[in-house]
Design a protein around this motif. Structure first.
Motif: not given
Ligand code: UTP
Length: 297
Positions: A12-20, A57-63, A106-113, A115-118
């Motif tokens: 769940v670490a993606g940026l979700g840009t389609r919903f900005l 697998v999260t990222s900044r802003g997912k609190g 996941q410190h950087k959105a480098m793709g689904l693979g 994210a899973v590896w994290c």
């Protein structure tokens, strides 16, 4: 005896840009279909399939996601004081046993693979599920449960698959089918977002996977693929080269792509119409809106 699938990764670490702009401050997975966030549907499906450990697998802003699965003592005390047992019951689904849930960044959105590896250090030597919460699947028997049952028969790697129209194949990972056995197909190749006209079939992979530890090992060595990201599809396709089985599973159910606005709206309408407390009023509203639209044309 096959090892049971008891762990699931939720990338769940993606940026979700389609919903900005909404996703500027609200994680996409917290957006609600009727009154439940997307992530709740994913967790319910995982529980039904026997999953006991939930790895986000999260990222900044997912609190907000972490808070959602935490106890809310003030709210719960207030509801108890007011005798709102029905609401307390609803909240129960949001609670997790201590230690059942883990968060990895996941410190950087480098793709689904990637994210899973994290999550690799939490996985151990056993098969695991991956669930993308923006694919919401309405089904009599939850999709992951169907897949776990299929996996118990076949072993190997099992990916959820569905037929998509030819013009949509370039948006998905697409299966190259070796043998079609009905609900299961064995796979001889997989390609992520094939260029138009090069797709090996119209059978697309959607956001449910049961994967072996080998796939995690493949991710260790993975290079950036399509779209400048580390692709999960490539790590699964590697298994075919290693002569280990990969199956596509045609699940029974309706999948909504809640990562897109149109899909999210369709899911909202469908889930609202399935709710006994909302159905009549909402259906009447839809009928009148449709009639008004027709009259205006
Ligand atoms: P999407 O391709 O839908 O990307 O990711 P996104 O960032 O969520 O949304 P858009 O395209 O910008 O609107 C599919 C799933 O993979 C996760 C996402 O969180 C989503 O659940 N993902 C994707 C990661 O966890 N990390 C990544 O680097 C990429």
């Amino acid at each position: 005896m096959r090892k049971k699938v008891t762990k699931a990764i939720f990338p769940v670490a993606g940026l979700g840009t389609r919903f900005l702009p909404a996703t500027k401050s609200v994680p996409k997975e917290i957006m609600t279909l009727v009154d439940r966030p997307l992530i709740q549907y994913a967790i319910d499906e995982a529980r039904a399939a026997g999953i006991k450990e939930f790895i986000f697998v999260t990222s900044r802003g997912k609190g907000a996601l972490e808070d959602y699965f935490d106890h809310a003592p003030t709210l719960e005390a207030e509801l108890r004081k007011k005798g709102k047992d029905d609401l307390l019951e609803i909240l129960k689904d949001t609670n997790m046993d201590s230690g059942a849930i883990a968060y990895i960044r996941q410190h950087k959105a480098m793709g689904l693979g990637h994210a899973v590896w994290c999550a690799r250090r939490l996985m151990g030597n056993e098969p695991f599920a991956v669930i993308l919460p923006d694919d919401v699947i309405a089904a009599e028997k939850p999709c992951l449960q169907q897949m776990v049952e299929a996996y118990e028969e076949t072993g190997g790697n099992v990916v959820a698959a569905m037929e998509v129209p030819p013009e949509k194949t370039s948006s998905y990972g697409i299966l190259d089918v070796k043998e079609d056995m009905g609900s299961m197909v064995s796979v001889k190749g997989m390609v992520e977002k094939p260029a138009k006209g090069t797709e090996p079939s119209n059978l697309a992979v959607i956001g449910r996977y049961i994967l072996t530890q080998h796939v995690m090992n493949n991710l260790n060595k993975m290079k950036v693929g399509a779209g400048g990201e580390i692709q999960l599809t490539d790590a699964i396709a590697q298994e075919i080269e290693n002569e280990r089985p990969v199956y596509g599973f045609r699940f029974r159910g309706q999948r909504f792509d809640c990562g897109s606005k149109a899909g999210f709206l369709q899911a909202t309408v469908s889930f609202a119409l399935a709710r006994p407390d909302l159905r009549d009023e909402f259906a009447a509203f839809l009928t009148s809106v449709t009639a008004e639209q027709k009259a205006a044309q």
